[in-house]
Write a protein that holds these residues in place. Structure first.
Motif: not given
Length: 220
Positions: A47-49, A68-69, A78-79, A89-91
């Motif tokens: 999903s995209v957050q 960072t996750l 690292e994101l 926007a995080w995939l």
């Protein structure tokens, strides 16, 4: 994380320039102010957050930051890293499990701050339609009565901060078998009562606003 460390050392040289330009030659010691919004308790894989965060600094330094996750075991991925932008926007691409986000920021005077999000679970959504729904309970204690060890099986209906403790009849905690964040699902804890006296005890599971108890008997 590597890029954050690299940027940290690259900007170190700029400290002297900032120092030379600062009023009366006084270094800026004000900490960057960082904030990171919470995510939903469950995030679906792929999903995209939209990650909401803010970074501000009352001083004159330039901010650099990294998102960072962090897994439950402490492993980091690292994101995103940037300078100046305030959106991402995080995939979601990670193994299913429990995580949180960490936003780290330092400025050109090497002042450092960080913020962390709530714990959340990444789910791949592959649970079987015939799977029995999870419940919050102490499923079994076997053997019971026991001497001196027994296995305690319990389940959590959602990822939460929980504690599993053993009390005596006076209401005193004699063992803490687990405390901390734990994934939804079935778990097993081992109780060794070798140093305990024979008698009646209570196993108590707490999670969020839920509490459940189970009687156990130690016979020597």
């Amino acid at each position: 994380m590597r890029l954050l460390v690299l940027a940290f050392f690259l900007c170190a040289a700029s400290v002297y320039a900032e120092y030379a330009d600062s009023a009366m030659g006084v270094l800026d010691t004000s900490l960057p102010q960082v904030a990171l919004a919470d995510l939903p308790p469950v995030v679906q894989l792929m999903s995209v957050q939209q990650i909401e965060y803010s970074v501000s600094d009352e001083g004159n330094g330039q901010e650099y930051y990294t998102l960072t996750l962090v897994s439950q075991s402490g492993a980091e991925q690292e994101l995103y890293n940037s300078q100046g932008r305030m959106e991402f926007a995080w995939l979601v691409e990670a193994e299913p499990g429990t995580y949180h986000l960490k936003l780290e920021c330092f400025d050109s005077f090497l002042n450092y701050s960080f913020a962390e999000s709530n714990p959340f679970r990444i789910s791949d959504g592959t649970a079987s339609a015939f799977e029995t729904p999870l419940t919050f309970e102490i499923s079994s204690v076997h053997p019971n009565p026991f001497n001196p060890t027994t296995s305690i099986e319990y389940s959590l209906d959602q990822t939460c901060e929980c504690t599993l403790q053993v009390y005596n009849v006076q209401g005193q905690v004699v063992r803490t078998l687990y405390t901390g964040l734990q994934d939804a699902g079935v778990h097993v804890a081992e109780l060794n009562g070798e140093s305990l006296s024979s008698g009646l005890y209570f196993v108590q599971l707490k999670g969020g606003l839920k509490v459940t108890n189970q009687k156990i008997t130690l016979i020597k």
